[in-house]
Design a protein around this motif. Structure first.
Motif, PDB file in Angstrom:
ATOM      1  N   VAL A 126      77.381  34.463 -11.691  1.00  0.00           N
ATOM      2  CA  VAL A 126      76.542  35.648 -11.471  1.00  0.00           C
ATOM      3  C   VAL A 126      75.236  35.525 -12.247  1.00  0.00           C
ATOM      4  CG1 VAL A 126      76.378  38.138 -11.927  1.00  0.00           C
ATOM      5  CG2 VAL A 126      78.421  37.205 -10.821  1.00  0.00           C
ATOM      6  N   ALA A 127      75.309  35.002 -13.463  1.00  0.00           N
ATOM      7  CA  ALA A 127      74.100  34.851 -14.284  1.00  0.00           C
ATOM      8  C   ALA A 127      73.133  33.848 -13.669  1.00  0.00           C
ATOM      9  CB  ALA A 127      74.477  34.411 -15.697  1.00  0.00           C
ATOM     10  N   ASN A 128      73.667  32.825 -13.015  1.00  0.00           N
ATOM     11  CA  ASN A 128      72.802  31.826 -12.395  1.00  0.00           C
ATOM     12  C   ASN A 128      73.475  31.272 -11.141  1.00  0.00           C
ATOM     13  OD1 ASN A 128      71.062  29.834 -11.655  1.00  0.00           O
ATOM     14  ND2 ASN A 128      71.007  28.819 -13.644  1.00  0.00           N
ATOM     15  N   SER A 142      73.083  37.350   2.478  1.00  0.00           N
ATOM     16  CA  SER A 142      73.718  38.117   3.549  1.00  0.00           C
ATOM     17  C   SER A 142      74.971  38.866   3.096  1.00  0.00           C
ATOM     18  CB  SER A 142      74.054  37.208   4.729  1.00  0.00           C
ATOM     19  OG  SER A 142      74.970  36.211   4.332  1.00  0.00           O
ATOM     20  N   GLU A 143      75.699  38.331   2.098  1.00  0.00           N
ATOM     21  CA  GLU A 143      76.977  38.927   1.709  1.00  0.00           C
ATOM     22  C   GLU A 143      76.958  39.603   0.343  1.00  0.00           C
ATOM     23  OE1 GLU A 143      80.315  36.247   2.324  1.00  0.00           O
ATOM     24  OE2 GLU A 143      79.150  35.188   3.837  1.00  0.00           O
ATOM     25  N   GLY A 144      75.957  39.312  -0.455  1.00  0.00           N
ATOM     26  CA  GLY A 144      75.886  39.890  -1.799  1.00  0.00           C
ATOM     27  C   GLY A 144      76.463  38.939  -2.829  1.00  0.00           C
ATOM     28  N   LEU A 145      75.824  38.921  -3.985  1.00  0.00           N
ATOM     29  CA  LEU A 145      76.183  37.979  -5.038  1.00  0.00           C
ATOM     30  C   LEU A 145      77.629  38.136  -5.507  1.00  0.00           C
ATOM     31  CD1 LEU A 145      75.429  35.763  -7.066  1.00  0.00           C
ATOM     32  CD2 LEU A 145      74.516  37.568  -8.558  1.00  0.00           C
ATOM     33  N   TYR A 146      78.015  39.363  -5.825  1.00  0.00           N
ATOM     34  CA  TYR A 146      79.361  39.574  -6.363  1.00  0.00           C
ATOM     35  C   TYR A 146      80.442  39.177  -5.360  1.00  0.00           C
ATOM     36  CZ  TYR A 146      77.161  42.151 -10.185  1.00  0.00           C
ATOM     37  OH  TYR A 146      76.398  42.507 -11.273  1.00  0.00           O
ATOM     38  N   ARG A 147      80.257  39.529  -4.094  1.00  0.00           N
ATOM     39  CA  ARG A 147      81.234  39.193  -3.060  1.00  0.00           C
ATOM     40  C   ARG A 147      81.358  37.680  -2.918  1.00  0.00           C
ATOM     41  NH1 ARG A 147      85.522  39.928  -2.028  1.00  0.00           N
ATOM     42  NH2 ARG A 147      84.997  42.052  -2.508  1.00  0.00           N
ATOM     43  N   VAL A 148      80.241  36.983  -2.889  1.00  0.00           N
ATOM     44  CA  VAL A 148      80.251  35.531  -2.718  1.00  0.00           C
ATOM     45  C   VAL A 148      80.935  34.855  -3.906  1.00  0.00           C
ATOM     46  CG1 VAL A 148      78.779  33.471  -2.598  1.00  0.00           C
ATOM     47  CG2 VAL A 148      78.266  35.461  -1.167  1.00  0.00           C
ATOM     48  N   VAL A 149      80.591  35.293  -5.112  1.00  0.00           N
ATOM     49  CA  VAL A 149      81.197  34.697  -6.303  1.00  0.00           C
ATOM     50  C   VAL A 149      82.698  34.986  -6.334  1.00  0.00           C
ATOM     51  CG1 VAL A 149      81.249  34.739  -8.827  1.00  0.00           C
ATOM     52  CG2 VAL A 149      79.050  34.676  -7.632  1.00  0.00           C
ATOM     53  N   CYS A 150      83.080  36.213  -6.046  1.00  0.00           N
ATOM     54  CA  CYS A 150      84.512  36.564  -6.012  1.00  0.00           C
ATOM     55  C   CYS A 150      85.262  35.713  -4.987  1.00  0.00           C
ATOM     56  CB  CYS A 150      84.699  38.046  -5.677  1.00  0.00           C
ATOM     57  SG  CYS A 150      84.328  39.150  -7.044  1.00  0.00           S
ATOM     58  N   ASP A 151      84.712  35.605  -3.792  1.00  0.00           N
ATOM     59  CA  ASP A 151      85.371  34.816  -2.746  1.00  0.00           C
ATOM     60  C   ASP A 151      85.467  33.343  -3.132  1.00  0.00           C
ATOM     61  OD1 ASP A 151      85.689  37.095  -1.249  1.00  0.00           O
ATOM     62  OD2 ASP A 151      84.097  36.626   0.187  1.00  0.00           O
ATOM     63  N   TYR A 152      84.409  32.841  -3.740  1.00  0.00           N
ATOM     64  CA  TYR A 152      84.410  31.432  -4.147  1.00  0.00           C
ATOM     65  C   TYR A 152      85.505  31.179  -5.186  1.00  0.00           C
ATOM     66  CZ  TYR A 152      82.697  26.927  -5.874  1.00  0.00           C
ATOM     67  OH  TYR A 152      82.591  25.611  -6.245  1.00  0.00           O
ATOM     68  N   ILE A 153      85.578  32.028  -6.180  1.00  0.00           N
ATOM     69  CA  ILE A 153      86.596  31.857  -7.222  1.00  0.00           C
ATOM     70  C   ILE A 153      87.995  32.077  -6.651  1.00  0.00           C
ATOM     71  CG2 ILE A 153      87.482  32.790  -9.398  1.00  0.00           C
ATOM     72  CD1 ILE A 153      84.519  33.332 -10.166  1.00  0.00           C
ATOM     73  N   ALA A 154      88.148  33.063  -5.789  1.00  0.00           N
ATOM     74  CA  ALA A 154      89.464  33.352  -5.196  1.00  0.00           C
ATOM     75  C   ALA A 154      89.976  32.168  -4.371  1.00  0.00           C
ATOM     76  CB  ALA A 154      89.390  34.604  -4.323  1.00  0.00           C
ATOM     77  N   GLY A 155      89.079  31.384  -3.824  1.00  0.00           N
ATOM     78  CA  GLY A 155      89.475  30.233  -3.010  1.00  0.00           C
ATOM     79  C   GLY A 155      89.773  28.976  -3.812  1.00  0.00           C
ATOM     80  N   MET A 156      89.594  29.049  -5.124  1.00  0.00           N
ATOM     81  CA  MET A 156      89.831  27.877  -5.965  1.00  0.00           C
ATOM     82  C   MET A 156      91.318  27.686  -6.241  1.00  0.00           C
ATOM     83  SD  MET A 156      86.962  28.238  -8.939  1.00  0.00           S
ATOM     84  CE  MET A 156      85.212  28.070  -8.591  1.00  0.00           C
ATOM     85  N   THR A 157      91.738  26.439  -6.277  1.00  0.00           N
ATOM     86  CA  THR A 157      93.071  26.142  -6.797  1.00  0.00           C
ATOM     87  C   THR A 157      93.002  26.227  -8.318  1.00  0.00           C
ATOM     88  OG1 THR A 157      92.621  23.778  -7.018  1.00  0.00           O
ATOM     89  CG2 THR A 157      93.556  24.532  -4.896  1.00  0.00           C
ATOM     90  N   ASP A 158      94.140  26.290  -8.951  1.00  0.00           N
ATOM     91  CA  ASP A 158      94.164  26.318 -10.418  1.00  0.00           C
ATOM     92  C   ASP A 158      93.448  25.102 -10.990  1.00  0.00           C
ATOM     93  OD1 ASP A 158      95.704  28.581 -10.115  1.00  0.00           O
ATOM     94  OD2 ASP A 158      97.570  27.649 -10.799  1.00  0.00           O
ATOM     95  N   ARG A 159      93.782  23.949 -10.454  1.00  0.00           N
ATOM     96  CA  ARG A 159      93.183  22.701 -10.963  1.00  0.00           C
ATOM     97  C   ARG A 159      91.670  22.690 -10.774  1.00  0.00           C
ATOM     98  NH1 ARG A 159      96.315  17.528  -9.733  1.00  0.00           N
ATOM     99  NH2 ARG A 159      97.482  18.586 -11.339  1.00  0.00           N
ATOM    100  N   PHE A 160      91.205  23.119  -9.605  1.00  0.00           N
ATOM    101  CA  PHE A 160      89.768  23.124  -9.350  1.00  0.00           C
ATOM    102  C   PHE A 160      89.058  24.100 -10.291  1.00  0.00           C
ATOM    103  CE2 PHE A 160      85.944  24.587  -7.063  1.00  0.00           C
ATOM    104  CZ  PHE A 160      85.301  23.365  -6.915  1.00  0.00           C
ATOM    105  N   ALA A 161      89.635  25.273 -10.511  1.00  0.00           N
ATOM    106  CA  ALA A 161      89.029  26.260 -11.417  1.00  0.00           C
ATOM    107  C   ALA A 161      88.913  25.693 -12.830  1.00  0.00           C
ATOM    108  CB  ALA A 161      89.840  27.551 -11.422  1.00  0.00           C
ATOM    109  N   LEU A 162      89.955  25.025 -13.285  1.00  0.00           N
ATOM    110  CA  LEU A 162      89.911  24.431 -14.626  1.00  0.00           C
ATOM    111  C   LEU A 162      88.882  23.305 -14.693  1.00  0.00           C
ATOM    112  CD1 LEU A 162      93.717  24.400 -15.470  1.00  0.00           C
ATOM    113  CD2 LEU A 162      91.948  25.868 -16.486  1.00  0.00           C
TER     114      LEU A 162
END
Length: 175
Positions: A126-128, A142-162
């Motif tokens: 969100v900061a950058n 088109s979708e808004g920053l918070y929605r895009v960031v939330c969706d991106y993180i929600a689609g991550m596997t545990d390993r990818f997020a780490l």
């Protein structure tokens, strides 16, 4: 997972009816197999009992309430339930798991660590937003920053997020 991580001991499940019944049946059918195999069979059998009961009871309720349309579903009483007998078994298993596994200090630590990782990823994106992959950041207007960031993180596997967290926060990690 609780057994594999040794948070739970196999013998501690002896008081949990649904586990005990299926484990004994597995042990009888697969004489001489390792506990690892018996545990897998037991878990599969428990899942089968729960899903079969849920499906059968739901079908029974649909027929009993003459549900045929979406409107019927909306007007109906609760349709998707376990039978009382299986609900009681499931509730006892759930109670056991909450008391002995989900509230275990190692599980609580991991959950808190996961919250920190997700929160820090959210804050940094969100900061950058330019730190997001281009195909993701392209959706921000088109979708808004918070929605895009939330969706991106929600689609991550545990390993990818780490891995992402390490790339963003560990100065020695390669990008």
């Amino acid at each position: 997972d609780g057994l594999t991580s040794r948070i739970l001991e196999l013998s501690s499940l002896d008081d949990v009816e649904i586990w005990k019944n299926h484990f004994e049946k597995a042990r009888t059918k697969y004489t001489g197999e390792s506990n690892k195999i018996l545990i897998r069979v037991t878990i599969r059998r428990i899942i089968n009992e729960l899903t079969t009961d849920l499906i059968d009871e739901t079908k029974r309720r649909l027929e009993a309430q003459s549900v045929e349309t979406v409107e019927d579903v909306r007007a109906a009483e609760r349709l998707v339930l376990f039978t009382p007998k299986v609900e009681a078994k499931k509730a006892r298993l759930k109670q056991f798991l909450f008391q002995n596994m989900y509230r275990h200090y190692r599980v609580v630590r991991m959950a808190e660590k996961a919250k920190r990782v997700i929160s820090e990823l959210f804050e940094v994106y969100v900061a950058n937003p330019k730190q997001l992959p281009p195909h993701i950041s392209a959706r921000v207007d088109s979708e808004g920053l918070y929605r895009v960031v939330c969706d991106y993180i929600a689609g991550m596997t545990d390993r990818f997020a780490l891995d992402e967290h390490r790339k963003l926060f560990d100065p020695h990690e390669r990008l």
